[in-house]
Design an enzyme around this catalytic site. Structure first.
Site, PDB file in Angstrom:
ATOM      1  N   HIS A 186      -2.600   1.377   8.397  1.00  0.00           N
ATOM      2  CA  HIS A 186      -3.480   0.828   7.892  1.00  0.00           C
ATOM      3  C   HIS A 186      -3.775  -0.670   8.586  1.00  0.00           C
ATOM      4  O   HIS A 186      -2.893  -1.361   8.937  1.00  0.00           O
ATOM      5  CB  HIS A 186      -3.112   0.266   6.211  1.00  0.00           C
ATOM      6  CG  HIS A 186      -4.111  -0.760   5.719  1.00  0.00           C
ATOM      7  ND1 HIS A 186      -5.434  -0.549   5.432  1.00  0.00           N
ATOM      8  CD2 HIS A 186      -3.932  -1.876   5.354  1.00  0.00           C
ATOM      9  CE1 HIS A 186      -6.034  -1.513   5.104  1.00  0.00           C
ATOM     10  NE2 HIS A 186      -5.308  -2.471   4.764  1.00  0.00           N
ATOM     11  N   GLU A 207       0.969  -1.050   0.009  1.00  0.00           N
ATOM     12  CA  GLU A 207      -0.066  -0.088  -0.125  1.00  0.00           C
ATOM     13  C   GLU A 207       0.806   1.222   0.145  1.00  0.00           C
ATOM     14  O   GLU A 207       0.473   2.307   0.146  1.00  0.00           O
ATOM     15  CB  GLU A 207      -0.823   0.049   1.113  1.00  0.00           C
ATOM     16  CG  GLU A 207      -1.854  -1.305   1.222  1.00  0.00           C
ATOM     17  CD  GLU A 207      -3.165  -0.930   0.420  1.00  0.00           C
ATOM     18  OE1 GLU A 207      -3.048  -0.063  -0.434  1.00  0.00           O
ATOM     19  OE2 GLU A 207      -4.132  -2.121   0.267  1.00  0.00           O
ATOM     20  N   HIS A 230     -12.750  -4.245   3.222  1.00  0.00           N
ATOM     21  CA  HIS A 230     -11.146  -4.270   3.374  1.00  0.00           C
ATOM     22  C   HIS A 230     -10.743  -4.030   4.703  1.00  0.00           C
ATOM     23  O   HIS A 230     -10.321  -4.782   5.281  1.00  0.00           O
ATOM     24  CB  HIS A 230     -10.498  -3.501   2.026  1.00  0.00           C
ATOM     25  CG  HIS A 230      -9.212  -3.576   2.215  1.00  0.00           C
ATOM     26  ND1 HIS A 230      -8.309  -2.830   1.307  1.00  0.00           N
ATOM     27  CD2 HIS A 230      -8.283  -3.671   2.888  1.00  0.00           C
ATOM     28  CE1 HIS A 230      -7.037  -3.302   1.151  1.00  0.00           C
ATOM     29  NE2 HIS A 230      -6.838  -3.890   2.431  1.00  0.00           N
TER      30      HIS A 230
HETATM   31 ZN   LIG Z   1      -5.000  -4.240   3.661  1.00  0.00          ZN
END
Ligand SMILES: [Zn+2]
Length: 274
Positions: free
Chosen positions: A143, A119, A215
């Site tokens: 995250h 990411e 997610h």
């Molecule tokens: Zn993720």
């Protein structure tokens, strides 16, 4: 918002990333290698002693406002819960070039990953946008994949930012105090995609945490990794109450609008949500 001297040193920052990873794991928000953390620092810092292996990399997209900044970031496929056991093996440090298009990746001989998080594009984009808008010299991004928030994002009614916030901010007085702009919401987009990166930047301009449908979440703080993790905990706790209430047939009253307004007035919360 910017940190004042004396600035935290490299060891303190990597320790804080380890502690943040441990907390995210403790609330079950990082199964396996899920989740990632980065910290962007705007002051000079010696990193070669702990991270002596050097490699030139291209940034996924230009980050002109991060020129000469340092970004400490989790390695691809690494487990957040293991960072604190051996930070150098699980982290990399990217020194951004003075034109903001490339970087020097510093890693340790004990590294367990050759690349930074998948990411990375979203991390870089949010750091760049926040530094441009606020001039901060410190910015942490986390995250994680908290299960109840993520579960609620699968229910069509909750895929509406106003509804989501009405439902989640009604369980504890401190939720609106800590998340005065509420929780941003993004529809499902492919992990690591340019579409997610762009929409995420826009949502994190006005929110401190955003829910990526089906997610997980991304949270940010200009003060500490801990503060970003706190935001995930506050939002996930709201989702836990909401989930309990769904299972229990919606019997709870929740904080009323008048009660929430009283909290906002008493704590002088800058919000437009109630
Ligand atoms: Zn993720």
């Amino acid at each position: 918002m910017a940190l004042q001297q004396p600035f935290p040193d490299l060891d303190e920052i990597i320790t804080s990333i380890g502690a943040g990873g441990d907390r995210v794991a403790a609330i079950d928000a990082s199964e396996g290698a899920a989740g990632n953390i980065s910290v962007c620092v705007g002051w000079p810092m010696e990193v070669r002693r702990r991270f002596p292996i050097i490699e030139e990399i291209q940034l996924p997209q230009p980050a002109p406002h991060l020129a000469d900044h340092i970004v400490i970031v989790t390695g691809s496929g690494r487990r957040l819960r293991e960072i604190q056991v051996d930070p150098a093996a699980n982290l990399g440090v990217v020194r951004i070039s003075s034109d903001g298009t490339a970087g020097t990746l510093h890693t340790a001989p004990t590294r367990l990953s050759e690349r930074v998080t998948s990411e990375w594009n979203s991390h870089i984009a949010v750091h760049d946008d926040t530094v441009e808008r606020t001039g901060t010299n410190f910015h942490a991004i986390v995250h994680a994949q908290p299960p109840r928030l993520t579960y609620l994002s699968h229910i069509p009614e909750y895929a509406d930012e106003a509804y989501l916030n009405r439902r989640l901010l009604r369980w504890e007085p401190e939720t609106i105090v800590n998340l005065p702009a509420g929780i941003g919401f993004l529809p499902f987009m492919l992990p690591g995609s340019a579409a997610l990166m762009t929409a995420n930047v826009v949502s994190l301009r006005t929110h401190r945490i955003v829910l990526w449908a089906k997610h997980g979440v991304m949270a940010r703080s200009s003060i500490s990794v801990k503060r970003a993790v706190d935001r995930i905990e506050y939002a996930e706790t709201g989702a836990s109450y909401e989930y309990m209430d769904l299972l229990n047939g919606g019997r709870a009253e929740g904080l009323t609008v008048d009660e929430l307004r009283a909290v906002v007035a008493a704590f002088d919360v800058d919000t437009t949500l109630v």
